[in-house]
Design an enzyme around this catalytic site. Sequence first.
Site, PDB file in Angstrom:
ATOM      1  N   LYS A  34     -64.662  24.657 -51.100  1.00 44.64           N
ATOM      2  CA  LYS A  34     -63.620  24.836 -50.445  1.00 44.64           C
ATOM      3  C   LYS A  34     -63.297  25.454 -49.235  1.00 44.64           C
ATOM      4  CE  LYS A  34     -65.205  28.670 -54.223  1.00 44.64           C
ATOM      5  NZ  LYS A  34     -64.931  29.310 -55.172  1.00 44.64           N
ATOM      6  N   TYR A 254     -70.785  50.686 -27.929  1.00 42.20           N
ATOM      7  CA  TYR A 254     -69.669  52.233 -28.888  1.00 42.20           C
ATOM      8  C   TYR A 254     -69.660  53.264 -29.339  1.00 42.20           C
ATOM      9  CZ  TYR A 254     -65.926  48.347 -27.494  1.00 42.20           C
ATOM     10  OH  TYR A 254     -64.598  47.362 -26.905  1.00 42.20           O
TER      11      TYR A 254
HETATM   12  C1  LIG Z   1     -66.410  28.292 -55.725  1.00 44.85           C
HETATM   13  C2  LIG Z   1     -67.011  28.210 -57.627  1.00 44.85           C
HETATM   14  C3  LIG Z   1     -68.478  27.401 -57.369  1.00 44.85           C
HETATM   15  C4  LIG Z   1     -69.157  27.137 -56.889  1.00 44.85           C
HETATM   16  O1  LIG Z   1     -69.605  28.231 -56.998  1.00 44.85           O
HETATM   17  P1  LIG Z   1     -71.241  29.149 -56.159  1.00 44.85           P
HETATM   18  O2  LIG Z   1     -71.248  29.818 -56.684  1.00 44.85           O
HETATM   19  O3  LIG Z   1     -70.912  28.079 -54.469  1.00 44.85           O
HETATM   20  O4  LIG Z   1     -71.927  27.343 -57.009  1.00 44.85           O
HETATM   21  C5  LIG Z   1     -68.173  26.794 -58.521  1.00 44.85           C
HETATM   22  N1  LIG Z   1     -66.556  26.537 -59.911  1.00 44.85           N
HETATM   23  C6  LIG Z   1     -65.767  27.436 -59.927  1.00 44.85           C
HETATM   24  C7  LIG Z   1     -64.470  27.561 -60.354  1.00 44.85           C
HETATM   25  C8  LIG Z   1     -65.392  27.850 -58.042  1.00 44.85           C
HETATM   26  O5  LIG Z   1     -64.219  28.536 -57.912  1.00 44.85           O
END
Ligand SMILES: *Cc1c(COP(=O)(O)O)cnc(C)c1O
Length: 365
Positions: A34, A254
């Site tokens: 994702k 800045y």
């Molecule tokens: C993002 C996600 C993961 C992966 O999580 P990590 O901490 O990056 O391993 C697994 N399961 C779900 C439902 C997620 O949303």
Amino acid sequence: MRPTRAFIDTHALRANLARLRQLAPGPKITAVLKANAYGHGQLVVARALDEADAFGVAFLEEALELRNGGITKPILLLEGFFGATELPFLQRYGLWTVVHQREQVEALEQAHLERPIKVWLKVDTGMNRLGFEPEQVAQMHARLSACASVAQPVNLLSHFASADEPENPQTRAQLACFEQATAGLAGLRSLCNSAGTLLWPQAHADWIRPGVMLYGISPLADQTGQDHGLLPVMRLESQLIATRFTRAGETIGYGGAYTVANDTVIGTVAIGYGDGYPRHAPTGTPVLINGHEVPLVGRVSMDMITVDLGRVPVGKVGDKAILWGKELPVERIAHLADTIAYELLCGVTRRVPSYTPDFEFDDGC
Ligand SMILES: *Cc1c(COP(=O)(O)O)cnc(C)c1O
């Protein structure tokens, strides 16, 4: 060309997947891609991870980008679908979906699909974000099992809230809750993200869902991926584009937020928060130049940062500056900027081109 870029090490990706198989030899792996594969470029990552059993994305559009890029593996929508209008796409593109609330069950019951959809019924075991109450699970499982639009068996899934804390009793409680809520039901089980995979082998079940570890990052505070045999995948680099001699008492950038203590050479590097370098990185955050860690000084600007190169400067205009990578773990930068590596990786912006040194991809666009 502007010298600010991200290099994506696809060999490291594959090695990290192999390391995950070593840590969890039993379960199948949904490699979580994702948010553009945590900022690494999801097609590049999906193509490199051809040994994964499935891919996980948050929602339909992310999955369609993978399908349009030629990815044929199963893809699981971790947030499920947002409305019945998405169901024909799930069917047409062969996507798996999480089902976490009643309206989704109703939409599936009312749908007329030619081919059934694979679903993972989500149980809320204490995260209190998505999923059915444990008491509703058997009933929802029965409804989905009787539904013509749903492929059988209905699988079962939950998510841990505190898997990264070995002493926290919540994970044990969530696991017990899941086992009780799903006892006797058909279907495969999945609970573990990266931290769960690392710390809770008793919860590995049939499928694990690692994300951040694939990218070489530790899910545990105060550790780096290298502590777990992982290799960082992204190297973010730029270049020194100016240097200037400054006298003690002068201020930098800045707000004049940093005052030079002793005469020194200040270098300007062509990266800033407009590229995803964290604006909250404080003075002292390391930047790697010619093998030397030099401190960031003053405020991070949109397109530039300033570093103290020392009185006998360790770098000159044109030299490479590494913001994070194998030699400088992104976990360290995240800690100093008061955030987590996930956020820094996802936050690399579109104007930073990424390269895979070993081969060129046609990105399908
Ligand atoms: C993002 C996600 C993961 C992966 O999580 P990590 O901490 O990056 O391993 C697994 N399961 C779900 C439902 C997620 O949303």
